[in-house]
Each structure stands twice: as C-alpha cells, then as structure tokens.
Design a protein around this motif. Sequence first.
Motif, PDB file in Angstrom:
ATOM      1  N   CYS A  42       0.408  -1.121   0.188  1.00 52.11           N
ATOM      2  CA  CYS A  42      -0.301   0.595   0.005  1.00 52.11           C
ATOM      3  C   CYS A  42       0.825   0.930   0.032  1.00 52.11           C
ATOM      4  CB  CYS A  42      -1.260   0.436   0.930  1.00 52.11           C
ATOM      5  SG  CYS A  42      -1.733   1.728   1.143  1.00 52.11           S
ATOM      6  N   HIS A  80      -2.084  -5.066  -0.239  1.00 47.36           N
ATOM      7  CA  HIS A  80      -3.474  -4.298  -0.728  1.00 47.36           C
ATOM      8  C   HIS A  80      -2.458  -3.270  -1.512  1.00 47.36           C
ATOM      9  CE1 HIS A  80      -2.915  -2.435   3.281  1.00 47.36           C
ATOM     10  NE2 HIS A  80      -3.649  -1.549   3.100  1.00 47.36           N
ATOM     11  N   ASP A  81      -3.456  -2.547  -2.170  1.00 47.12           N
ATOM     12  CA  ASP A  81      -3.127  -1.341  -2.732  1.00 47.12           C
ATOM     13  C   ASP A  81      -3.896   0.296  -1.687  1.00 47.12           C
ATOM     14  OD1 ASP A  81      -5.621  -0.774  -3.995  1.00 47.12           O
ATOM     15  OD2 ASP A  81      -4.565  -1.400  -6.204  1.00 47.12           O
ATOM     16  N   ALA A  82      -3.624   1.206  -2.220  1.00 44.63           N
ATOM     17  CA  ALA A  82      -4.017   2.745  -2.171  1.00 44.63           C
ATOM     18  C   ALA A  82      -5.442   3.190  -1.749  1.00 44.63           C
ATOM     19  CB  ALA A  82      -3.500   4.578  -2.757  1.00 44.63           C
ATOM     20  N   CYS A 138      -7.138   0.855   0.593  1.00 44.94           N
ATOM     21  CA  CYS A 138      -7.313   1.449   1.718  1.00 44.94           C
ATOM     22  C   CYS A 138      -7.495   1.751   2.702  1.00 44.94           C
ATOM     23  CB  CYS A 138      -5.337   1.945   1.757  1.00 44.94           C
ATOM     24  SG  CYS A 138      -4.793   2.242   3.533  1.00 44.94           S
ATOM     25  N   ARG A 162      -7.249   5.692   3.599  1.00 45.79           N
ATOM     26  CA  ARG A 162      -7.270   6.200   1.750  1.00 45.79           C
ATOM     27  C   ARG A 162      -8.124   7.460   2.476  1.00 45.79           C
ATOM     28  NH1 ARG A 162     -11.186   5.401  -3.629  1.00 45.79           N
ATOM     29  NH2 ARG A 162     -10.146   6.625  -4.205  1.00 45.79           N
TER      30      ARG A 162
END
Length: 283
Positions: free
Chosen positions: A262, A270-272, A275, A278
Amino acid sequence: MSNSLQINTMSSPSISQVINVKLTQENYLLWSAQILPYLRSQGLVGFVDGSMPPPNQTITVESIWYPQDQLVLSLINSSVTEEVLSTVVGITTAREAWDMLERQFASTSRARAMQNHMELSTIQKKDMTIADYFRKVKRLGDTLAAIGKRVEDEELIAYMLQGLGLDYDPLVTSITTRTDVYTVSDVYAHMLSYEMRHLRNGTLEQFPFANNVNSMSNRGGTNGRRGGRGRQSNGGRGQTWHTRNNSGRQPSKAQSNSDKVCQICGKPNHDALQCWHRFDQAY
C-alpha cells in the motif's frame, strides 16, 4: 504649500532606492504601481495627474512651480529604461511625459495583466517540484496584486489545486472537503509534506524518470489514469496509484495481492484504493 514641497523633496530618498523595477515596454502597470505611491508620499503626484497645473500659461524658470515640476520629470526619466526614455525625449513637463507614457504603454500592460490571469487559471504542475510550482503560482498572483488586480486567497488556492496531477487527488479531496479555512501558506505546507512523504515511500516517482516513462509509453496523453492498456504502473505524472487496467479487470496472477504494498500505510496485500486510511486526514 510650496515651502513644504521643497522640504519634502530635499529630505526624500533617491528614486533608485524606492523604484526597483524600471519601466519597459511590457510592465507599465507594475511600474506605475511603484512610482505613484512615492509621488504621493512626497506631495508631488499633482504634477502628473493634473491637479497641480502651472500657475499661468507661461512657465518661467523663476517660478516656484517650475523646479518642482522638473524634479518630477527627472524622477520619471530616471525610472525608465534607455529604450523607453527615447519616447519622452524633448518633453518639458512631468504631466506631458506621464501622459505620453500612459498612451504608449497602458493598453499593452493591461493585455499583459489579462495574459497573467489566464496563465494562472490554466497553470499545470506537470514535472515541476512542489516548491517550484508554488513559486510560479505565487509570482503570478503577486504580479496581479501589484498592478491592482489582486486574486483572493481562496481563488488562488483553487487554481493551485486544479493544476496538480492525478497522483495528488487524495490530497486535493482532503483539502476541498474540509470545513476549515486554509491560507495559501497552509495549502503549500500540505502539498510539500505530501510530496516529501510519498517520494520517501516511493509512491511518487522522481520527475525526470517519470518524464522518460511518459515518452516511452506512447499513450497519446499525459493523464495517467486514462492511459492505454498494458501501461506501466508508474505512468502519468510519476504516479503508482492504480493497478487495474482501463477495462476494470483485475490484474493478472503475476500481480497478485501478495505482491502489493500500500502506498498510504506501507502494509502488504492491498493497494491505496483498498486502504482503510485512504481518506483518513488524521492518519
């Protein structure tokens, strides 16, 4: 009145100490915004605006009015460039010189002011650093303010945020959805902190490298989110926010969740976009 004028002009600072920008063919409004307050402070502005005309039709060297007028004429001549000085050669009074310069350059300078405003409203950060980008925005705003066309802070902030790349969208969303009133300096501090944090975490590419990726990817545009299929993950303006392609399908197995880190919290899997933090401004 004449005695007080003589005392003021004798004790006044040199025009070179007050006027930093000499008149050119393109900066009349900025120049006049400097010289007029100086003339007002010395009680001499009447010699250029017509409120202090000569006492009679015949101007003589012996009159009290004449040396004051010649002093103002000298101030005008010493605050213009050599190229502009040729415009007022042969003119004998301050009012005539002022009117000549106004007719010659005022319309051009108004067009320049409009151009500055248009440049401000369409400015883009592109590959500039935040510091360079902010200085350019601030310089345009200060120039307009100096010529009496001041841009309010809220409008200047809007222009500044509008010109940021897509990789700054989370920051822009955070700032524009807050109820707090931000100053220009506040927004600059947030942008600078955002840039430093993500450059440190590797979620914003260094700018020269990002430009090379843009030129090699041949996507036909600068908008990283709208790039073609199979694009690099660091496309656009150095961003790595998205791992999906344009069709919305999940990445291939080679790009499984276990390979993701992230960009916001730095944790894996997981990615942004997924998240929890966020939109957490406090985080």
